[in-house]
Design a protein around this motif. Structure first.
Motif, PDB file in Angstrom:
ATOM      1  N   ASP A   1      -2.307  -7.418 -10.824  1.00 29.48           N
ATOM      2  CA  ASP A   1      -2.151  -8.863 -10.960  1.00 29.48           C
ATOM      3  C   ASP A   1      -3.509  -9.541 -11.152  1.00 29.48           C
ATOM      4  O   ASP A   1      -3.634 -10.502 -11.919  1.00 29.48           O
ATOM      5  CB  ASP A   1      -1.467  -9.440  -9.718  1.00 29.48           C
ATOM      6  CG  ASP A   1       0.013  -9.106  -9.654  1.00 29.48           C
ATOM      7  OD1 ASP A   1       0.564  -8.650 -10.675  1.00 29.48           O
ATOM      8  OD2 ASP A   1       0.604  -9.273  -8.571  1.00 29.48           O
ATOM      9  N   GLU A   2      -4.508  -9.020 -10.453  1.00 31.35           N
ATOM     10  CA  GLU A   2      -5.846  -9.607 -10.510  1.00 31.35           C
ATOM     11  C   GLU A   2      -6.527  -9.323 -11.845  1.00 31.35           C
ATOM     12  O   GLU A   2      -7.204 -10.197 -12.408  1.00 31.35           O
ATOM     13  CB  GLU A   2      -6.710  -9.044  -9.368  1.00 31.35           C
ATOM     14  CG  GLU A   2      -8.149  -9.503  -9.349  1.00 31.35           C
ATOM     15  CD  GLU A   2      -8.301 -10.952  -8.942  1.00 31.35           C
ATOM     16  OE1 GLU A   2      -9.371 -11.526  -9.226  1.00 31.35           O
ATOM     17  OE2 GLU A   2      -7.352 -11.517  -8.362  1.00 31.35           O
ATOM     18  N   ALA A   3      -6.377  -8.104 -12.358  1.00 27.91           N
ATOM     19  CA  ALA A   3      -7.066  -7.708 -13.596  1.00 27.91           C
ATOM     20  C   ALA A   3      -6.150  -6.797 -14.411  1.00 27.91           C
ATOM     21  O   ALA A   3      -6.307  -5.572 -14.407  1.00 27.91           O
ATOM     22  CB  ALA A   3      -8.381  -7.006 -13.262  1.00 27.91           C
ATOM     23  N   PRO A   4      -5.184  -7.359 -15.108  1.00 25.51           N
ATOM     24  CA  PRO A   4      -4.197  -6.542 -15.832  1.00 25.51           C
ATOM     25  C   PRO A   4      -4.781  -5.698 -16.952  1.00 25.51           C
ATOM     26  O   PRO A   4      -4.146  -4.725 -17.381  1.00 25.51           O
ATOM     27  CB  PRO A   4      -3.204  -7.579 -16.370  1.00 25.51           C
ATOM     28  CG  PRO A   4      -3.950  -8.872 -16.379  1.00 25.51           C
ATOM     29  CD  PRO A   4      -4.897  -8.804 -15.230  1.00 25.51           C
ATOM     30  N   ASP A   5      -5.970  -6.032 -17.429  1.00 25.10           N
ATOM     31  CA  ASP A   5      -6.547  -5.289 -18.543  1.00 25.10           C
ATOM     32  C   ASP A   5      -7.359  -4.074 -18.111  1.00 25.10           C
ATOM     33  O   ASP A   5      -7.746  -3.263 -18.963  1.00 25.10           O
ATOM     34  CB  ASP A   5      -7.444  -6.209 -19.374  1.00 25.10           C
ATOM     35  CG  ASP A   5      -6.659  -7.305 -20.082  1.00 25.10           C
ATOM     36  OD1 ASP A   5      -5.455  -7.085 -20.343  1.00 25.10           O
ATOM     37  OD2 ASP A   5      -7.232  -8.367 -20.346  1.00 25.10           O
ATOM     38  N   LEU A   6      -7.608  -3.930 -16.819  1.00 26.09           N
ATOM     39  CA  LEU A   6      -8.354  -2.766 -16.342  1.00 26.09           C
ATOM     40  C   LEU A   6      -7.427  -1.553 -16.239  1.00 26.09           C
ATOM     41  O   LEU A   6      -6.204  -1.680 -16.186  1.00 26.09           O
ATOM     42  CB  LEU A   6      -9.008  -3.044 -15.000  1.00 26.09           C
ATOM     43  CG  LEU A   6     -10.195  -4.013 -15.009  1.00 26.09           C
ATOM     44  CD1 LEU A   6     -10.865  -4.045 -13.637  1.00 26.09           C
ATOM     45  CD2 LEU A   6     -11.213  -3.632 -16.077  1.00 26.09           C
ATOM     46  N   ASP A   7      -8.035  -0.379 -16.176  1.00 29.85           N
ATOM     47  CA  ASP A   7      -7.300   0.889 -16.128  1.00 29.85           C
ATOM     48  C   ASP A   7      -7.023   1.249 -14.673  1.00 29.85           C
ATOM     49  O   ASP A   7      -7.910   1.713 -13.956  1.00 29.85           O
ATOM     50  CB  ASP A   7      -8.128   1.982 -16.812  1.00 29.85           C
ATOM     51  CG  ASP A   7      -7.346   3.271 -16.998  1.00 29.85           C
ATOM     52  OD1 ASP A   7      -6.223   3.380 -16.468  1.00 29.85           O
ATOM     53  OD2 ASP A   7      -7.882   4.189 -17.660  1.00 29.85           O
ATOM     54  N   TRP A   8      -5.791   1.055 -14.221  1.00 27.26           N
ATOM     55  CA  TRP A   8      -5.390   1.356 -12.844  1.00 27.26           C
ATOM     56  C   TRP A   8      -4.485   2.579 -12.846  1.00 27.26           C
ATOM     57  O   TRP A   8      -3.529   2.644 -13.621  1.00 27.26           O
ATOM     58  CB  TRP A   8      -4.654   0.175 -12.220  1.00 27.26           C
ATOM     59  CG  TRP A   8      -5.400  -1.118 -12.278  1.00 27.26           C
ATOM     60  CD1 TRP A   8      -5.137  -2.198 -13.070  1.00 27.26           C
ATOM     61  CD2 TRP A   8      -6.548  -1.476 -11.496  1.00 27.26           C
ATOM     62  NE1 TRP A   8      -6.037  -3.209 -12.840  1.00 27.26           N
ATOM     63  CE2 TRP A   8      -6.918  -2.800 -11.869  1.00 27.26           C
ATOM     64  CE3 TRP A   8      -7.303  -0.830 -10.511  1.00 27.26           C
ATOM     65  CZ2 TRP A   8      -8.005  -3.468 -11.309  1.00 27.26           C
ATOM     66  CZ3 TRP A   8      -8.385  -1.490  -9.948  1.00 27.26           C
ATOM     67  CH2 TRP A   8      -8.729  -2.795 -10.334  1.00 27.26           C
ATOM     68  N   ARG A   9      -4.753   3.532 -11.952  1.00 25.19           N
ATOM     69  CA  ARG A   9      -3.965   4.762 -11.884  1.00 25.19           C
ATOM     70  C   ARG A   9      -3.376   4.953 -10.486  1.00 25.19           C
ATOM     71  O   ARG A   9      -4.074   4.784  -9.486  1.00 25.19           O
ATOM     72  CB  ARG A   9      -4.841   5.972 -12.217  1.00 25.19           C
ATOM     73  CG  ARG A   9      -5.600   5.877 -13.535  1.00 25.19           C
ATOM     74  CD  ARG A   9      -4.680   5.926 -14.743  1.00 25.19           C
ATOM     75  NE  ARG A   9      -5.451   5.927 -15.979  1.00 25.19           N
ATOM     76  CZ  ARG A   9      -5.781   7.039 -16.640  1.00 25.19           C
ATOM     77  NH1 ARG A   9      -5.408   8.227 -16.172  1.00 25.19           N
ATOM     78  NH2 ARG A   9      -6.497   6.960 -17.747  1.00 25.19           N
ATOM     79  N   HIS A  10      -2.115   5.343 -10.436  1.00 30.76           N
ATOM     80  CA  HIS A  10      -1.432   5.624  -9.179  1.00 30.76           C
ATOM     81  C   HIS A  10      -1.425   7.139  -8.973  1.00 30.76           C
ATOM     82  O   HIS A  10      -0.744   7.863  -9.706  1.00 30.76           O
ATOM     83  CB  HIS A  10      -0.003   5.078  -9.225  1.00 30.76           C
ATOM     84  CG  HIS A  10       0.750   5.259  -7.954  1.00 30.76           C
ATOM     85  ND1 HIS A  10       2.102   5.482  -7.906  1.00 30.76           N
ATOM     86  CD2 HIS A  10       0.329   5.246  -6.661  1.00 30.76           C
ATOM     87  CE1 HIS A  10       2.495   5.591  -6.651  1.00 30.76           C
ATOM     88  NE2 HIS A  10       1.436   5.461  -5.869  1.00 30.76           N
ATOM     89  N   ALA A  11      -2.188   7.614  -7.996  1.00 31.05           N
ATOM     90  CA  ALA A  11      -2.293   9.052  -7.784  1.00 31.05           C
ATOM     91  C   ALA A  11      -2.865   9.344  -6.405  1.00 31.05           C
ATOM     92  O   ALA A  11      -3.498   8.498  -5.776  1.00 31.05           O
ATOM     93  CB  ALA A  11      -3.174   9.693  -8.859  1.00 31.05           C
ATOM     94  N   ASP A  12      -2.644  10.581  -5.958  1.00 34.89           N
ATOM     95  CA  ASP A  12      -3.116  11.065  -4.665  1.00 34.89           C
ATOM     96  C   ASP A  12      -4.492  11.702  -4.841  1.00 34.89           C
ATOM     97  O   ASP A  12      -4.684  12.536  -5.737  1.00 34.89           O
ATOM     98  CB  ASP A  12      -2.119  12.097  -4.134  1.00 34.89           C
ATOM     99  CG  ASP A  12      -2.380  12.490  -2.691  1.00 34.89           C
ATOM    100  OD1 ASP A  12      -3.551  12.519  -2.269  1.00 34.89           O
ATOM    101  OD2 ASP A  12      -1.405  12.787  -1.986  1.00 34.89           O
ATOM    102  N   LEU A  13      -5.446  11.342  -4.000  1.00 29.73           N
ATOM    103  CA  LEU A  13      -6.796  11.889  -4.119  1.00 29.73           C
ATOM    104  C   LEU A  13      -6.837  13.403  -3.916  1.00 29.73           C
ATOM    105  O   LEU A  13      -7.773  14.055  -4.371  1.00 29.73           O
ATOM    106  CB  LEU A  13      -7.729  11.221  -3.112  1.00 29.73           C
ATOM    107  CG  LEU A  13      -8.131   9.785  -3.400  1.00 29.73           C
ATOM    108  CD1 LEU A  13      -9.044   9.255  -2.298  1.00 29.73           C
ATOM    109  CD2 LEU A  13      -8.826   9.675  -4.747  1.00 29.73           C
ATOM    110  N   ALA A  14      -5.850  13.969  -3.257  1.00 31.75           N
ATOM    111  CA  ALA A  14      -5.851  15.411  -3.006  1.00 31.75           C
ATOM    112  C   ALA A  14      -5.342  16.218  -4.198  1.00 31.75           C
ATOM    113  O   ALA A  14      -5.478  17.448  -4.203  1.00 31.75           O
ATOM    114  CB  ALA A  14      -5.004  15.726  -1.780  1.00 31.75           C
TER     115      ALA A  14
END
Length: 210
Positions: free
Chosen positions: A93-106
């Motif tokens: 919502d804050e920065a829709p143009d940035l590359d956001w990924r949903h993932a587990d660090l492990a």
């Protein structure tokens, strides 16, 4: 409604200490701090002292995106990654143009390497029990040769959320070395203050040589 004892360690602690709408509450807290004139960009300023834009940065455990957004504003090539969908919703919502990924660090695999992998906001002690070695391996796999992994986390209860166990610095270092990362520097804060073991907080810089 999600029960407070469900989800990841981070989610359980956040719900118990902040409430069910913790993601937006955290975001609003930092907005309020900035509105009062407080500096909420210490991590981004620190990183900009290590590398210059347009260096690539993976904000691992990016939360609501405060740091990633600031780095992008400064000209860095940024990807934000988090396991918490609620936090990522606020970030998008804050920065829709940035590359956001949903993932587990492990277990994440982005198929690329970065000049810097950043973990701020007590990501290390908030990891799921027993996952630190796997996380260290994944972080190292995403760092370019000569690149850095930078972490900031509390070393005592006073510098951690209520209910968060301490991860000793020795345990962190024992996990990163087999992953191919070598300690480069240690500080007691994002202001680059000299490291003191009794200070309760550490910012680590570890490098990948090959």
């Amino acid at each position: 409604m999600t029960a407070p004892d469900e989800g990841t360690r981070w989610q359980r602690i956040a719900r118990r200490t902040v409430g069910e709408d913790y993601a937006r509450t955290y975001a609003e807290r930092f907005r309020a701090m900035a509105g009062r004139g407080e500096d909420v960009h210490g991590e981004a300023t620190f990183l900009a002292g290590l590398v210059e834009p347009p260096a690539s940065v993976l904000d691992a455990g990016c939360g609501t995106g405060r740091i990633a957004v600031r780095l992008a504003e400064r000209g860095f090539d940024v990807v934000g990654l988090d396991v918490d969908a609620a936090m990522l919703e606020v970030a998008r919502d804050e920065a829709p143009d940035l590359d956001w990924r949903h993932a587990d660090l492990a277990s994440f695999d982005l198929g690329r390497r970065f000049d810097v992998v950043l973990l701020a906001g007590n990501i290390v002690p908030l990891l799921e029990p027993g996952t630190l070695p796997a996380v260290a391996e994944r972080l190292a796999a995403h760092v370019a040769p000569g690149g850095r992994v930078v972490c900031g986390f509390g070393l005592d209860a006073a510098h951690l959320p209520a209910g968060c166990p301490v991860t000793p610095l020795a345990d962190f270092e024992a996990a990163i070395r087999p992953a191919g990362l070598e300690p480069a520097a240690r500080w007691s804060g994002w202001d680059r203050s000299s490291f003191e073991e009794t200070g309760g907080y550490v910012v680590t810089e570890d490098r990948r040589s090959s």
